[in-house]
Design an enzyme around this catalytic site. Sequence first.
Site, PDB file in Angstrom:
ATOM      1  N   TYR A   5     -38.736  22.279  -1.599  1.00 17.70           N
ATOM      2  CA  TYR A   5     -37.806  21.474  -0.814  1.00 17.70           C
ATOM      3  C   TYR A   5     -37.975  21.698   0.687  1.00 17.70           C
ATOM      4  O   TYR A   5     -38.129  20.753   1.460  1.00 17.70           O
ATOM      5  CB  TYR A   5     -36.362  21.768  -1.228  1.00 17.70           C
ATOM      6  N   VAL A   6     -37.930  22.959   1.113  1.00 16.02           N
ATOM      7  CA  VAL A   6     -37.983  23.243   2.551  1.00 16.02           C
ATOM      8  C   VAL A   6     -39.345  22.893   3.117  1.00 16.02           C
ATOM      9  O   VAL A   6     -39.455  22.226   4.161  1.00 16.02           O
ATOM     10  CB  VAL A   6     -37.652  24.722   2.819  1.00 16.02           C
ATOM     11  N   LYS A  42     -48.660  19.888  -7.013  1.00 13.09           N
ATOM     12  CA  LYS A  42     -47.946  19.562  -5.780  1.00 13.09           C
ATOM     13  C   LYS A  42     -48.904  19.055  -4.714  1.00 13.09           C
ATOM     14  O   LYS A  42     -48.609  18.078  -4.001  1.00 13.09           O
ATOM     15  CB  LYS A  42     -47.186  20.778  -5.257  1.00 13.09           C
ATOM     16  N   THR A  48     -35.966  32.337   3.712  1.00 13.28           N
ATOM     17  CA  THR A  48     -34.799  33.205   3.849  1.00 13.28           C
ATOM     18  C   THR A  48     -35.167  34.625   3.444  1.00 13.28           C
ATOM     19  O   THR A  48     -35.692  34.852   2.350  1.00 13.28           O
ATOM     20  CB  THR A  48     -33.650  32.695   2.956  1.00 13.28           C
ATOM     21  N   GLU A 108     -29.903  20.502   0.247  1.00 15.87           N
ATOM     22  CA  GLU A 108     -30.569  19.631  -0.712  1.00 15.87           C
ATOM     23  C   GLU A 108     -29.749  18.355  -0.894  1.00 15.87           C
ATOM     24  O   GLU A 108     -28.532  18.392  -1.033  1.00 15.87           O
ATOM     25  CB  GLU A 108     -30.747  20.341  -2.059  1.00 15.87           C
ATOM     26  N   LYS A 165     -28.957  33.241   8.622  1.00 14.04           N
ATOM     27  CA  LYS A 165     -28.917  32.421   7.405  1.00 14.04           C
ATOM     28  C   LYS A 165     -27.952  33.023   6.385  1.00 14.04           C
ATOM     29  O   LYS A 165     -27.225  32.292   5.688  1.00 14.04           O
ATOM     30  CB  LYS A 165     -30.319  32.310   6.808  1.00 14.04           C
ATOM     31  N   HIS A 181     -20.196  29.843   3.768  1.00 15.98           N
ATOM     32  CA  HIS A 181     -20.060  28.608   2.999  1.00 15.98           C
ATOM     33  C   HIS A 181     -19.502  28.908   1.603  1.00 15.98           C
ATOM     34  O   HIS A 181     -18.602  28.214   1.114  1.00 15.98           O
ATOM     35  CB  HIS A 181     -21.415  27.903   2.876  1.00 15.98           C
ATOM     36  N   TYR A 235     -10.780  33.963  14.981  1.00 13.65           N
ATOM     37  CA  TYR A 235     -10.823  35.023  13.970  1.00 13.65           C
ATOM     38  C   TYR A 235     -12.233  35.266  13.409  1.00 13.65           C
ATOM     39  O   TYR A 235     -12.368  35.930  12.374  1.00 13.65           O
ATOM     40  CB  TYR A 235      -9.873  34.723  12.795  1.00 13.65           C
ATOM     41  N   CYS A 268       3.061  38.685   9.766  1.00 15.93           N
ATOM     42  CA  CYS A 268       2.798  37.454   9.005  1.00 15.93           C
ATOM     43  C   CYS A 268       1.668  37.597   7.989  1.00 15.93           C
ATOM     44  O   CYS A 268       1.878  37.407   6.785  1.00 15.93           O
ATOM     45  CB  CYS A 268       2.473  36.307   9.958  1.00 15.93           C
TER      46      CYS A 268
END
Length: 435
Positions: free
Chosen positions: A10-11, A35, A121, A158, A207, A214, A254, A265
């Site tokens: 993909y990358v 490929k 990565t 993706e 990364k 995420h 934060y 709080c």
Amino acid sequence: MRISVFGLGYVGCVSAACLASMGHEVVGVDVNQTKVDLVASGRAPVVEERIGELTAEMVRKGALRATTDAAEAVRATDVSLVCVGTPSAGNGSLSTRYLERVAEEIGGALSEGQIVVFRSTMLPGTCEGLLIPILEAASGMRAGRDFGVAVNPEFLREGTSVRDFFEPPKTVIGESDPAAGELVAALYEGLPGEVFHVPIAVAEMTKYADNAFHGLKISFANELGAVCQALGIDSHEVMDVFLADRKLNVSPAYLRPGFAFGGSCLPKDLRGLVYAARRADVSVPLLSHVLPANEAHLQRAFELVVAADSRKVGLFGLSFKPGTDDLRESPLVELAERLLGKGYDLRIYDENVTLSRLMGANRDYIEQRLPHLGDLLTTSIDDVLEHADVCVIGSREPAVLDAVARAGTRTIIDLVRLPDAAERRTTPGYVGLAW
């Protein structure tokens, strides 16, 4: 430029086609003949929006080709972009076997002045501790002198990776030398987003910071949704309101490493939400571990004081937030309590905290947690400085910064990231909590 792209997943496939469309001459490299044959025939080896059309167009124009011959590809190009996979091992560790193999192949064909760019990565330290030595051994040259090395993480999703390539949120370049970094930046000339030139290890870590956050966001939304459902509430209505807050919720707020959180709080409301989930038989492992994670961070600060190996400690700051006198569930109060419990000789300064002015719940809290505060607290910052061998900095008030500047050879334990922390990090006697 002339670019070889190693790895046509993909990358790699997306990077190769997109770079070719920007006017570069690109050759894709992969050990998988299927490929390579697909790209050579103008077909993308992955299913992805726009990639099929883009690959066909670039091959037809002669801007993109593919080969299994790594050495030929390196010799024919100026920049080698490494996009091979780094899968997880069974124990969660990162497998670098593909990176190592490609580094050895590239190094064996490398010429002086070429640039090797790692887009895969990988954990911090992988490039400088593992891959650069392989490149140097295989080439007989020195990185940063004879050839350049960069880490250039990708931020492609993706399904929308072609769009993400042309509309990046940022471009991150960890560089062996400035010349290599500038050349890599030139690959993406004309694309939007800020360009960051950083140390190699910082580029590697960015990364992981992104992907961990995420995953955290997704899990937070899902757990909150499960609690809302159990309570008969539409979670999307709740999140619509949540997302409208761009000052605190969807913002940089934060997200700077510092000391543990506290106050009247956050701890109370987290406990209440977890309790409500438990009563509704909803498992919320993420939310239920926020307070333990905060506790672990406070413990790190305590352990830094212990490691300083002196019993005479000055604590600069006590309230849970600078500019207030609110001591309720202040992590600095908790730290002071632990130090006293272990027999440390403690003195405290906070220009906003005066024992005689504390009242109500604030006074009740401190009488319960630090009943002898009057014996520890002083209005003279110089008294605390003269007493201390170890200065624990929990405030960035001007008077505290002045005291730090006069601390001499005393140990400084920085819980707030002092304004000159970046310079102090390599100074003997200075210890940052999370930097």
